[in-house]
Design a protein around this motif. Structure first.
Motif, PDB file in Angstrom:
ATOM      1  N   GLY A  55       0.828  -1.208   0.000  1.00 16.83           N
ATOM      2  CA  GLY A  55       0.000   0.000   0.000  1.00 16.83           C
ATOM      3  C   GLY A  55       0.858   1.251   0.000  1.00 16.83           C
ATOM      4  O   GLY A  55       0.777   2.073  -0.909  1.00 16.83           O
ATOM      5  N   MET A  56       1.710   1.397   0.989  1.00 19.08           N
ATOM      6  CA  MET A  56       2.595   2.560   1.058  1.00 19.08           C
ATOM      7  C   MET A  56       3.604   2.528  -0.089  1.00 19.08           C
ATOM      8  O   MET A  56       3.889   3.564  -0.705  1.00 19.08           O
ATOM      9  CB  MET A  56       3.328   2.590   2.394  1.00 19.08           C
ATOM     10  CG  MET A  56       4.202   3.821   2.576  1.00 19.08           C
ATOM     11  SD  MET A  56       4.866   3.909   4.240  1.00 19.08           S
ATOM     12  CE  MET A  56       6.490   3.235   3.956  1.00 19.08           C
ATOM     13  N   THR A  57       4.130   1.362  -0.378  1.00 20.34           N
ATOM     14  CA  THR A  57       5.120   1.251  -1.451  1.00 20.34           C
ATOM     15  C   THR A  57       4.507   1.621  -2.794  1.00 20.34           C
ATOM     16  O   THR A  57       5.089   2.390  -3.562  1.00 20.34           O
ATOM     17  CB  THR A  57       5.704  -0.173  -1.487  1.00 20.34           C
ATOM     18  OG1 THR A  57       6.304  -0.443  -0.221  1.00 20.34           O
ATOM     19  CG2 THR A  57       6.733  -0.312  -2.587  1.00 20.34           C
ATOM     20  N   GLU A  58       3.331   1.088  -3.082  1.00 18.55           N
ATOM     21  CA  GLU A  58       2.667   1.397  -4.354  1.00 18.55           C
ATOM     22  C   GLU A  58       2.376   2.894  -4.473  1.00 18.55           C
ATOM     23  O   GLU A  58       2.582   3.488  -5.541  1.00 18.55           O
ATOM     24  CB  GLU A  58       1.377   0.588  -4.498  1.00 18.55           C
ATOM     25  CG  GLU A  58       1.604  -0.892  -4.729  1.00 18.55           C
ATOM     26  CD  GLU A  58       1.862  -1.699  -3.447  1.00 18.55           C
ATOM     27  OE1 GLU A  58       1.984  -2.927  -3.546  1.00 18.55           O
ATOM     28  OE2 GLU A  58       1.945  -1.104  -2.351  1.00 18.55           O
ATOM     29  N   LYS A  59       1.928   3.515  -3.388  1.00 19.03           N
ATOM     30  CA  LYS A  59       1.671   4.967  -3.417  1.00 19.03           C
ATOM     31  C   LYS A  59       2.951   5.751  -3.683  1.00 19.03           C
ATOM     32  O   LYS A  59       2.945   6.737  -4.415  1.00 19.03           O
ATOM     33  CB  LYS A  59       1.032   5.419  -2.108  1.00 19.03           C
ATOM     34  CG  LYS A  59      -0.416   5.028  -1.994  1.00 19.03           C
ATOM     35  CD  LYS A  59      -1.026   5.518  -0.702  1.00 19.03           C
ATOM     36  CE  LYS A  59      -2.467   5.037  -0.618  1.00 19.03           C
ATOM     37  NZ  LYS A  59      -3.091   5.350   0.643  1.00 19.03           N
ATOM     38  N   SER A  60       4.046   5.311  -3.103  1.00 15.73           N
ATOM     39  CA  SER A  60       5.331   5.968  -3.337  1.00 15.73           C
ATOM     40  C   SER A  60       5.750   5.845  -4.805  1.00 15.73           C
ATOM     41  O   SER A  60       6.195   6.820  -5.416  1.00 15.73           O
ATOM     42  CB  SER A  60       6.391   5.348  -2.425  1.00 15.73           C
ATOM     43  OG  SER A  60       7.650   5.904  -2.688  1.00 15.73           O
ATOM     44  N   LEU A  61       5.586   4.653  -5.366  1.00  9.50           N
ATOM     45  CA  LEU A  61       5.929   4.455  -6.773  1.00  9.50           C
ATOM     46  C   LEU A  61       5.018   5.268  -7.686  1.00  9.50           C
ATOM     47  O   LEU A  61       5.476   5.834  -8.689  1.00  9.50           O
ATOM     48  CB  LEU A  61       5.869   2.972  -7.131  1.00  9.50           C
ATOM     49  CG  LEU A  61       6.877   2.060  -6.418  1.00  9.50           C
ATOM     50  CD1 LEU A  61       6.640   0.605  -6.781  1.00  9.50           C
ATOM     51  CD2 LEU A  61       8.307   2.475  -6.698  1.00  9.50           C
ATOM     52  N   GLU A  62       3.737   5.346  -7.349  1.00 10.68           N
ATOM     53  CA  GLU A  62       2.802   6.165  -8.137  1.00 10.68           C
ATOM     54  C   GLU A  62       3.193   7.636  -8.093  1.00 10.68           C
ATOM     55  O   GLU A  62       3.069   8.348  -9.093  1.00 10.68           O
ATOM     56  CB  GLU A  62       1.382   5.952  -7.639  1.00 10.68           C
ATOM     57  CG  GLU A  62       0.843   4.575  -7.988  1.00 10.68           C
ATOM     58  CD  GLU A  62      -0.431   4.195  -7.239  1.00 10.68           C
ATOM     59  OE1 GLU A  62      -0.936   5.008  -6.425  1.00 10.68           O
ATOM     60  OE2 GLU A  62      -0.917   3.069  -7.460  1.00 10.68           O
ATOM     61  N   ALA A  63       3.700   8.100  -6.942  1.00 12.22           N
ATOM     62  CA  ALA A  63       4.161   9.492  -6.837  1.00 12.22           C
ATOM     63  C   ALA A  63       5.381   9.725  -7.726  1.00 12.22           C
ATOM     64  O   ALA A  63       5.527  10.796  -8.324  1.00 12.22           O
ATOM     65  CB  ALA A  63       4.487   9.835  -5.381  1.00 12.22           C
ATOM     66  N   ILE A  64       6.246   8.731  -7.828  1.00 13.83           N
ATOM     67  CA  ILE A  64       7.408   8.839  -8.712  1.00 13.83           C
ATOM     68  C   ILE A  64       6.954   8.941 -10.165  1.00 13.83           C
ATOM     69  O   ILE A  64       7.443   9.782 -10.925  1.00 13.83           O
ATOM     70  CB  ILE A  64       8.355   7.634  -8.505  1.00 13.83           C
ATOM     71  CG1 ILE A  64       8.970   7.681  -7.108  1.00 13.83           C
ATOM     72  CG2 ILE A  64       9.432   7.591  -9.586  1.00 13.83           C
ATOM     73  CD1 ILE A  64       9.692   6.403  -6.689  1.00 13.83           C
ATOM     74  N   VAL A  65       5.994   8.115 -10.545  1.00 14.09           N
ATOM     75  CA  VAL A  65       5.453   8.161 -11.910  1.00 14.09           C
ATOM     76  C   VAL A  65       4.840   9.542 -12.172  1.00 14.09           C
ATOM     77  O   VAL A  65       5.079  10.152 -13.219  1.00 14.09           O
ATOM     78  CB  VAL A  65       4.418   7.046 -12.136  1.00 14.09           C
ATOM     79  CG1 VAL A  65       3.678   7.251 -13.452  1.00 14.09           C
ATOM     80  CG2 VAL A  65       5.092   5.679 -12.103  1.00 14.09           C
ATOM     81  N   ALA A  66       4.060  10.046 -11.220  1.00 12.35           N
ATOM     82  CA  ALA A  66       3.421  11.366 -11.388  1.00 12.35           C
ATOM     83  C   ALA A  66       4.466  12.464 -11.543  1.00 12.35           C
ATOM     84  O   ALA A  66       4.309  13.370 -12.380  1.00 12.35           O
ATOM     85  CB  ALA A  66       2.502  11.653 -10.206  1.00 12.35           C
ATOM     86  N   SER A  67       5.533  12.392 -10.760  1.00  6.70           N
ATOM     87  CA  SER A  67       6.591  13.394 -10.854  1.00  6.70           C
ATOM     88  C   SER A  67       7.274  13.347 -12.221  1.00  6.70           C
ATOM     89  O   SER A  67       7.544  14.386 -12.827  1.00  6.70           O
ATOM     90  CB  SER A  67       7.612  13.174  -9.739  1.00  6.70           C
ATOM     91  OG  SER A  67       8.597  14.168  -9.764  1.00  6.70           O
ATOM     92  N   ALA A  68       7.523  12.150 -12.720  1.00  2.00           N
ATOM     93  CA  ALA A  68       8.143  12.015 -14.046  1.00  2.00           C
ATOM     94  C   ALA A  68       7.218  12.553 -15.136  1.00  2.00           C
ATOM     95  O   ALA A  68       7.663  13.264 -16.043  1.00  2.00           O
ATOM     96  CB  ALA A  68       8.496  10.551 -14.316  1.00  2.00           C
ATOM     97  N   CYS A  69       5.934  12.238 -15.037  1.00  2.00           N
ATOM     98  CA  CYS A  69       4.972  12.707 -16.049  1.00  2.00           C
ATOM     99  C   CYS A  69       4.806  14.225 -16.013  1.00  2.00           C
ATOM    100  O   CYS A  69       4.536  14.847 -17.040  1.00  2.00           O
ATOM    101  CB  CYS A  69       3.630  12.007 -15.853  1.00  2.00           C
ATOM    102  SG  CYS A  69       3.673  10.249 -16.276  1.00  2.00           S
ATOM    103  N   GLU A  70       5.005  14.815 -14.847  1.00  2.00           N
ATOM    104  CA  GLU A  70       4.954  16.272 -14.738  1.00  2.00           C
ATOM    105  C   GLU A  70       6.164  16.903 -15.420  1.00  2.00           C
ATOM    106  O   GLU A  70       6.053  17.918 -16.102  1.00  2.00           O
ATOM    107  CB  GLU A  70       4.925  16.663 -13.255  1.00  2.00           C
ATOM    108  CG  GLU A  70       4.846  18.147 -13.002  1.00  2.00           C
ATOM    109  CD  GLU A  70       4.836  18.453 -11.516  1.00  2.00           C
ATOM    110  OE1 GLU A  70       5.621  19.318 -11.088  1.00  2.00           O
ATOM    111  OE2 GLU A  70       4.046  17.817 -10.785  1.00  2.00           O
TER     112      GLU A  70
END
Length: 158
Positions: A55-70
């Motif tokens: 749960g926490m790990t997946e959210k962290s990885l999703e934040a990394i993806v969002a940062s890259a897409c930004e």
């Protein structure tokens, strides 16, 4: 789904083919596959155990993806990270990015991997001939992240 944490192995060809079909405007795909080394800090590695907080790990990885897409609008990202017991040469992580042009694909792939190494909540324990030990973070990983304007432990841009 751009982020998966799993125990089972992944097939690079299958994963990249699926990623490519998500956006017909792409012109470049960049991939990084991390594997278990058989030697670390002058010790033979017999196994590596990767732990995480579900749960926490997946959210962290999703934040990394969002940062890259930004940073690189129009890219697509896939992260697959394995957990559990792994052996030398086993695949640990896949980071794949797609973009209209190779420069953005290469840069975004490297950014995601640099970010993942310092910001994602994974813990590695190696079994060596001398016993088990936790793998510490490396100063070089923090330096790699810093060149993107991000400090270790801080998930925002400077």
């Amino acid at each position: 789904m751009p982020v998966r944490v799993q125990t089972e192995d992944f097939d690079l060809t299958t994963e990249v083919a699926a990623l490519r079909t998500r956006n017909p405007r792409i012109g470049a795909v960049a991939c990084f596959v991390g594997t278990v080394r058989d030697l670390n800090d002058d010790s033979t590695v017999e196994t590596m155990e990767l732990e995480h907080y579900p749960g926490m790990t997946e959210k962290s990885l999703e934040a990394i993806v969002a940062s890259a897409c930004e940073r690189w609008p129009g890219i697509d990202v896939l992260i697959i990270h394995r957990v559990g017991k792994l052996y030398p040469l086993d695949q640990i992580v896949l980071v794949a990015t797609t973009a209209a042009h190779r420069g953005d694909a290469f840069a975004s792939c490297e950014f995601v991997m640099d970010y993942l190494k310092t910001q994602a909540p994974f813990w590695k324990k190696e079994k060596t001939e001398a016993g088990e030990r936790w793998v510490d973070a490396r100063v070089t990983d923090d330096a790699a992240l810093a060149r993107w304007g991000v400090e270790a432990g801080n998930q925002t841009k400077k």
